[in-house]
Design an enzyme around this catalytic site. Structure first.
Site, short mmCIF file in Angstrom:
data_model
loop_
_atom_site.label_atom_id
_atom_site.label_comp_id
_atom_site.label_asym_id
_atom_site.label_seq_id
_atom_site.Cartn_x
_atom_site.Cartn_y
_atom_site.Cartn_z
N HIS A 74 0.81 -1.22 0.00
CA HIS A 74 0.00 0.00 0.00
C HIS A 74 0.84 1.27 0.00
O HIS A 74 0.40 2.31 0.50
CB HIS A 74 -0.96 0.00 1.19
N VAL A 76 -1.85 -1.28 6.42
CA VAL A 76 -0.59 -1.99 6.21
C VAL A 76 -0.40 -2.96 7.37
O VAL A 76 -0.41 -2.55 8.53
CB VAL A 76 0.60 -1.01 6.13
N HIS A 77 -0.18 -4.24 7.06
CA HIS A 77 -0.15 -5.26 8.11
C HIS A 77 1.24 -5.36 8.74
O HIS A 77 1.92 -6.38 8.66
CB HIS A 77 -0.60 -6.60 7.54
#
Length: 486
Positions: free
Chosen positions: A332, A360-361
């Site tokens: 992203h 955003v992980h």
């Protein structure tokens, strides 16, 4: 006992020194950022099986389930209590009082239901309970007869610049075993309410009737926390549920039916963006997936809302959104640039303290930087240190089935202070009008591990009142007072 005290003081001094250095970096933005090398040995990124006890339907015919509460007004003297009855409408009444099993008052809510493809929801109840007293524990009862259920919640302290309060910050949660680890660790913290930065159930990763089913399971999964304290909701991309192949083209349909927000109390025209005041904080929730450019309803509302902020009463100004506007992950990357171009100058002008985002992980924290000098002719294309800018924190690390975002851009940008691809949650403890303590806690295979911690200095009271200088003994006193109170 003396040895224990010595160890506590040693650990405390280490935190103090780390916090002083971190705060200096936050204010001056002249440090080298850290990219953690920690490698997470994670649970499989798959959803918890449907037969797991965390999804259990409560006992009793038509018993209320998926219970969750959120703030119901502008100033924290009301809650919206929501729940689902699966078999028939039942009663939308809430009985409540300040003594367990003694319900002096009642409030009547509304009921709705909907379809999504061929899935038919249960009966969804929303009940506004208002006129509450500050800093008071209330017990409440919903449902009828033997199938009724009882819970409790505590209202926040009154609006005051020195109100002490602890927020949890969670994003991109989902319903995997990693999600459960995050939720359990948060519940062991001293958090009093949750600021949720979007992407709740990840039900949109399923198809047809399973979409609705996984919204139901998520509601039962998080009930262990959401029924007892307010979660302030913001919507992410996984709430859009735009699925033309199923004939479902109304964005946010499942989310808006199930998760109420007090948007009317802040003059908003849409439940996807709104504001509340709670304790010493003014919290603004924005929608990354609704129009926000100049003269759109969200833009016009935010312009007016920022003018309403009274830092003398609520010194802490916090913004929630789903897509980060500063992000150095390959995942992203630059997706938040358009919202940055529209709103960043306002964040600097009004001296927002911190902006929380998800999407955003991974976890990432910024220094105080801005890029408001850039335009098509200025040539100032890079962010620069800015003492009036917020700290930007990405906490899209709740534990969903899409897994971690482990590819950070190299070299690490100057604005990035710390980043790590792990699951976890954050807490923000507002001590008084000038100082707050922030922690990000990594979920290290079942152990809650504090990894990133610093003292956050209030932007308004520092800049406007000549208190920007943070001396070691002042930090030590704040930290020692905290230990004494706990």
């Amino acid at each position: 006992m003396r040895a224990v005290v010595i160890r506590m003081e040693s650990a405390l001094l280490a935190i103090i020194l780390t916090s002083i250095v971190a705060l200096s970096f936050l204010m001056n933005g002249n440090a080298t950022g850290i990219t953690s090398t920690f490698i997470r040995s994670e649970y499989p990124s798959v959803d918890i099986p449907l037969n797991n006890k965390v999804f259990a339907v409560p006992r009793g015919y038509n018993a209320p389930q998926q219970v969750h509460i959120t703030q119901g007004d502008y100033d924290g003297k009301a809650v919206i209590i929501s729940w689902v009855t699966a078999d028939k409408p039942g009663d939308s009444k809430v009985q409540y009082g300040t003594s367990e099993k003694k319900y002096e008052f009642s409030a009547k809510g509304v009921m709705t239901n909907y379809t999504f493809y061929h899935y038919k929801s249960g009966y969804i109840h929303h009940c506004l309970v208002d006129g509450l007293e500050y800093d008071t524990k209330y017990y409440y009862k919903i449902g009828n007869g033997d199938s009724s259920r009882e819970f409790w919640f505590t209202t926040p302290p009154k609006i005051d610049p020195n109100s002490h309060y602890i927020f949890g910050i969670i994003g991109d949660l989902g319903q995997t075993f990693n999600s459960l680890s995050t939720l359990e660790h948060y519940m062991k913290s001293a958090g009093q309410a949750v600021l949720f930065v979007g992407d709740l159930s990840y039900a949109d990763r399923y198809e047809y009737n399973d979409v609705g089913l996984r919204w139901d399971t998520w509601g039962r999964f998080v009930e262990q926390s959401t029924a007892y304290q307010s979660w302030m909701w913001s919507a992410g991309n996984h709430e859009i549920d735009y699925m033309p192949y199923m004939g479902e083209v109304t964005p946010f349909k499942n989310y808006l039916q199930r998760y109420a927000t007090p948007y009317l109390a802040s003059g908003s025209s849409n439940p996807l963006w709104y504001a509340i005041r709670r304790a010493s904080a003014h919290i603004i929730v924005l929608s990354s997936y609704s129009p926000f450019v100049k003269y759109t309803p969200q833009w016009m509302w935010l312009e007016a809302e920022l003018k309403r902020v009274d830092r003398e009463k609520t010194p802490w100004l916090i913004v929630l959104m789903h897509v980060p506007i500063y992000n150095s992950n390959e995942a992203h990357y630059m997706e938040g640039e358009s919202m940055r171009a529209v709103f960043e100058s306002w964040f600097v002008q009004y001296k927002v303290d911190v902006v929380f985002a998800g999407h955003v992980h991974a976890y990432e924290r910024s220094y105080r930087f801005s890029n408001i000098q850039y335009n098509v002719t200025s040539g100032y294309q890079y962010p620069v240190p800015d003492k009036s800018a917020p700290v930007y924190i990405t906490v899209g690390d709740g534990g969903n089935q899409e897994g971690l975002a482990g590819r950070f851009r190299d070299p690490q940008p100057n604005y990035s202070a710390f980043r790590e691809a792990s699951y976890g949650h954050s807490t923000l403890e507002l001590i008084n009008r000038t100082h707050a303590l922030y922690h990000w806690n990594r979920n290290d295979d079942g152990n809650k591990t504090a990894v990133d911690a610093f003292v956050l200095h209030n932007q308004y009271w520092g800049a406007n009142h000549g208190k920007r200088k943070l001396e070691k003994h002042n930090v030590r006193k704040i930290m020692m007072d905290e230990i004494a109170t706990h």
